[in-house]
Scaffold this motif. Structure first.
Motif, PDB file in Angstrom:
ATOM      1  N   GLN A 284       0.827  -1.199   0.000  1.00  0.00           N
ATOM      2  CA  GLN A 284       0.000   0.000   0.000  1.00  0.00           C
ATOM      3  C   GLN A 284       0.868   1.258   0.000  1.00  0.00           C
ATOM      4  N   LEU A 285       1.995   1.207   0.708  1.00  0.00           N
ATOM      5  CA  LEU A 285       2.943   2.337   0.685  1.00  0.00           C
ATOM      6  C   LEU A 285       3.444   2.581  -0.731  1.00  0.00           C
ATOM      7  N   VAL A 286       3.729   1.494  -1.450  1.00  0.00           N
ATOM      8  CA  VAL A 286       4.199   1.596  -2.837  1.00  0.00           C
ATOM      9  C   VAL A 286       3.131   2.224  -3.716  1.00  0.00           C
ATOM     10  N   ILE A 287       1.895   1.776  -3.600  1.00  0.00           N
ATOM     11  CA  ILE A 287       0.797   2.302  -4.424  1.00  0.00           C
ATOM     12  C   ILE A 287       0.638   3.810  -4.216  1.00  0.00           C
ATOM     13  N   GLU A 288       0.690   4.258  -2.969  1.00  0.00           N
ATOM     14  CA  GLU A 288       0.540   5.680  -2.679  1.00  0.00           C
ATOM     15  C   GLU A 288       1.705   6.484  -3.240  1.00  0.00           C
ATOM     16  N   LEU A 289       2.905   5.931  -3.203  1.00  0.00           N
ATOM     17  CA  LEU A 289       4.076   6.629  -3.747  1.00  0.00           C
ATOM     18  C   LEU A 289       3.991   6.744  -5.268  1.00  0.00           C
ATOM     19  N   VAL A 290       3.442   5.751  -5.920  1.00  0.00           N
ATOM     20  CA  VAL A 290       3.270   5.813  -7.372  1.00  0.00           C
ATOM     21  C   VAL A 290       2.283   6.920  -7.735  1.00  0.00           C
ATOM     22  N   THR A 291       1.202   7.037  -6.972  1.00  0.00           N
ATOM     23  CA  THR A 291       0.230   8.103  -7.204  1.00  0.00           C
ATOM     24  C   THR A 291       0.878   9.475  -7.037  1.00  0.00           C
ATOM     25  N   LEU A 292       1.677   9.633  -5.983  1.00  0.00           N
ATOM     26  CA  LEU A 292       2.385  10.893  -5.765  1.00  0.00           C
ATOM     27  C   LEU A 292       3.373  11.164  -6.891  1.00  0.00           C
ATOM     28  N   SER A 293       4.089  10.134  -7.311  1.00  0.00           N
ATOM     29  CA  SER A 293       5.079  10.288  -8.376  1.00  0.00           C
ATOM     30  C   SER A 293       4.435  10.807  -9.655  1.00  0.00           C
ATOM     31  N   GLU A 294       3.304  10.233 -10.010  1.00  0.00           N
ATOM     32  CA  GLU A 294       2.604  10.671 -11.225  1.00  0.00           C
ATOM     33  C   GLU A 294       2.183  12.126 -11.116  1.00  0.00           C
ATOM     34  N   ALA A 295       1.726  12.531  -9.954  1.00  0.00           N
ATOM     35  CA  ALA A 295       1.286  13.913  -9.757  1.00  0.00           C
ATOM     36  C   ALA A 295       2.458  14.890  -9.853  1.00  0.00           C
ATOM     37  N   LEU A 296       3.659  14.431  -9.506  1.00  0.00           N
ATOM     38  CA  LEU A 296       4.845  15.294  -9.530  1.00  0.00           C
ATOM     39  C   LEU A 296       5.627  15.190 -10.837  1.00  0.00           C
ATOM     40  N   GLY A 297       5.148  14.325 -11.758  1.00  0.00           N
ATOM     41  CA  GLY A 297       5.795  14.232 -13.060  1.00  0.00           C
ATOM     42  C   GLY A 297       6.900  13.199 -13.161  1.00  0.00           C
ATOM     43  N   TYR A 298       6.969  12.282 -12.203  1.00  0.00           N
ATOM     44  CA  TYR A 298       7.952  11.193 -12.263  1.00  0.00           C
ATOM     45  C   TYR A 298       7.251   9.936 -12.759  1.00  0.00           C
ATOM     46  N   TRP A 299       7.940   9.203 -13.643  1.00  0.00           N
ATOM     47  CA  TRP A 299       7.383   7.947 -14.128  1.00  0.00           C
ATOM     48  C   TRP A 299       7.899   6.834 -13.232  1.00  0.00           C
ATOM     49  N   VAL A 300       7.004   6.263 -12.435  1.00  0.00           N
ATOM     50  CA  VAL A 300       7.346   5.155 -11.553  1.00  0.00           C
ATOM     51  C   VAL A 300       6.280   4.089 -11.719  1.00  0.00           C
ATOM     52  N   ASN A 301       6.688   2.905 -12.139  1.00  0.00           N
ATOM     53  CA  ASN A 301       5.776   1.795 -12.326  1.00  0.00           C
ATOM     54  C   ASN A 301       5.593   1.048 -11.007  1.00  0.00           C
ATOM     55  N   ALA A 302       4.340   0.777 -10.644  1.00  0.00           N
ATOM     56  CA  ALA A 302       4.045   0.151  -9.354  1.00  0.00           C
ATOM     57  C   ALA A 302       4.694  -1.224  -9.231  1.00  0.00           C
ATOM     58  N   GLY A 303       4.585  -2.027 -10.290  1.00  0.00           N
ATOM     59  CA  GLY A 303       5.174  -3.360 -10.254  1.00  0.00           C
ATOM     60  C   GLY A 303       6.682  -3.315 -10.114  1.00  0.00           C
ATOM     61  N   GLU A 304       7.321  -2.373 -10.825  1.00  0.00           N
ATOM     62  CA  GLU A 304       8.772  -2.262 -10.770  1.00  0.00           C
ATOM     63  C   GLU A 304       9.244  -1.758  -9.410  1.00  0.00           C
ATOM     64  N   LEU A 305       8.511  -0.796  -8.836  1.00  0.00           N
ATOM     65  CA  LEU A 305       8.893  -0.285  -7.522  1.00  0.00           C
ATOM     66  C   LEU A 305       8.709  -1.367  -6.461  1.00  0.00           C
ATOM     67  N   LEU A 306       7.627  -2.116  -6.555  1.00  0.00           N
ATOM     68  CA  LEU A 306       7.399  -3.211  -5.610  1.00  0.00           C
ATOM     69  C   LEU A 306       8.507  -4.250  -5.742  1.00  0.00           C
ATOM     70  N   SER A 307       8.867  -4.576  -6.973  1.00  0.00           N
ATOM     71  CA  SER A 307       9.942  -5.537  -7.212  1.00  0.00           C
ATOM     72  C   SER A 307      11.270  -5.021  -6.661  1.00  0.00           C
ATOM     73  N   LEU A 308      11.505  -3.712  -6.812  1.00  0.00           N
ATOM     74  CA  LEU A 308      12.741  -3.112  -6.297  1.00  0.00           C
ATOM     75  C   LEU A 308      12.790  -3.205  -4.778  1.00  0.00           C
ATOM     76  N   VAL A 309      11.681  -2.882  -4.128  1.00  0.00           N
ATOM     77  CA  VAL A 309      11.623  -2.967  -2.665  1.00  0.00           C
ATOM     78  C   VAL A 309      11.952  -4.382  -2.206  1.00  0.00           C
ATOM     79  N   GLU A 310      11.331  -5.371  -2.841  1.00  0.00           N
ATOM     80  CA  GLU A 310      11.529  -6.760  -2.425  1.00  0.00           C
ATOM     81  C   GLU A 310      12.926  -7.263  -2.753  1.00  0.00           C
ATOM     82  N   SER A 311      13.478  -6.848  -3.898  1.00  0.00           N
ATOM     83  CA  SER A 311      14.822  -7.303  -4.262  1.00  0.00           C
ATOM     84  C   SER A 311      15.879  -6.692  -3.350  1.00  0.00           C
ATOM     85  N   VAL A 312      15.693  -5.423  -2.964  1.00  0.00           N
ATOM     86  CA  VAL A 312      16.647  -4.796  -2.045  1.00  0.00           C
ATOM     87  C   VAL A 312      16.552  -5.439  -0.663  1.00  0.00           C
ATOM     88  N   CYS A 313      15.342  -5.749  -0.226  1.00  0.00           N
ATOM     89  CA  CYS A 313      15.183  -6.440   1.062  1.00  0.00           C
ATOM     90  C   CYS A 313      15.870  -7.802   1.039  1.00  0.00           C
TER      91      CYS A 313
END
Length: 296
Positions: free
Chosen positions: A211-240
């Motif tokens: 849910q934290l990831v989903i909210e960050l993607v929404t914020l990113s889009e509003a600020l003009g950053y392209w962040v894919n939810a699946g990729e960010l989630l995958s990044l979080v899990e791979s770094v962990c």
């Protein structure tokens, strides 16, 4: 630029700073730092370091620079908490470091910093922990730096020599925002739940970090950053996974009762969300929980 004018000044010798220092000196490149206290009697900053997957602890030392003679310095690497950046730039002005010298900035959070000095963003996913006894490189990650730094040819050559996993990124601002989003998930969660990075992958935390990831993607889009939810989630899990045994910097700060970067991470995200009228209830709840537990 001559070889006699090739020393890096390290500002901030915490966990990341000591990792940078270790790799820089392993490449036989000159490095100095400044003492935290002006009355320091030793000529070196000394620390113990364990390399990645090494059983050996090495005694390391960084020479203290003489602020009255900085003629050998040609660049600065800043590895401090976000809230200390202003103090570091004030110190660089105090020692009269020439304005044109390149500055590398490595910090987790985001802050609106105004300076005329040439600054280049450094992003890392290396896992490193620091205790009173030893600093350990516990997770092998990747380093990125603003590709514009290539115009400083000697420094770029040194960076390539010291950091074998370093990539020069032409879109470092997007990379920095992605790392910011990553830190907004891992750092406060590990601090609140008092767990190592890898433990966040347990079933009990999955709904919250997703849910934290989903909210960050929404914020990113509003600020003009392209962040894919699946990729960010995958990044979080791979770094962990890659830094499973690592203790996040925020959890380390909490345990040591030091000031944290919660304002430069979750606080900054909530500030930007308010500016663009975005609701981030999971982040707001996490921020409130963190402050209830640790605000002093």
């Amino acid at each position: 630029m001559t070889d006699s004018h090739s020393t890096m000044l390290l500002m901030g010798a915490g966990a990341i700073g000591q990792l940078v220092a270790y790799q820089w000196q392993q490449a036989n490149l000159p490095l100095v730092t400044l003492p935290r206290k002006k009355s320091a009697t030793d000529s070196y900053l000394r620390y113990q370091f364990r390399g990645y997957q090494s059983n050996k602890v090495e005694a390391c030392a960084i020479p203290f620079a003489d602020p009255s003679d900085i003629s050998a310095i040609h660049a600065v690497f800043i590895a401090v908490k976000t809230y200390d950046l202003v103090n570091v730039f004030t110190e660089l002005d105090r020692i009269e470091l020439p304005q044109q010298y390149p500055i590398i900035c490595a910090h987790n959070g985001l802050v609106d910093l105004t300076t005329t000095r040439p600054c280049y963003t450094w992003i890392t996913t290396q896992g490193v922990t620091r205790s009173p006894e030893v600093t350990e490189h516990k997770g092998l990650g990747v380093d990125w730096i603003d590709s514009d730094i290539k115009k400083h040819r000697l420094l770029s050559k040194q960076l390539r020599t010291a950091f074998t996993r370093l990539e020069f990124d032409p879109d470092i601002n997007t990379r920095q925002w992605q790392k910011f989003c990553l830190n907004c998930v891992i750092n406060p969660l590990t601090a609140v739940h008092q767990c190592l990075n890898g433990e966040l992958l347990a079933q009990q935390y999955q709904q919250q970090y997703r849910q934290l990831v989903i909210e960050l993607v929404t914020l990113s889009e509003a600020l003009g950053y392209w962040v894919n939810a699946g990729e960010l989630l995958s990044l979080v899990e791979s770094v962990c996974q890659a830094t499973a045994a690592n203790q996040s910097s925020m959890l380390s700060d909490v345990k040591a009762k030091r000031k944290t970067e919660i304002e430069a991470l979750t606080g900054y995200a909530l500030k930007k969300a308010a500016e663009v009228d975005i609701n981030m209830p999971t982040h707001a709840a996490l921020y409130q929980q963190f402050n209830q537990l640790y605000l002093r």
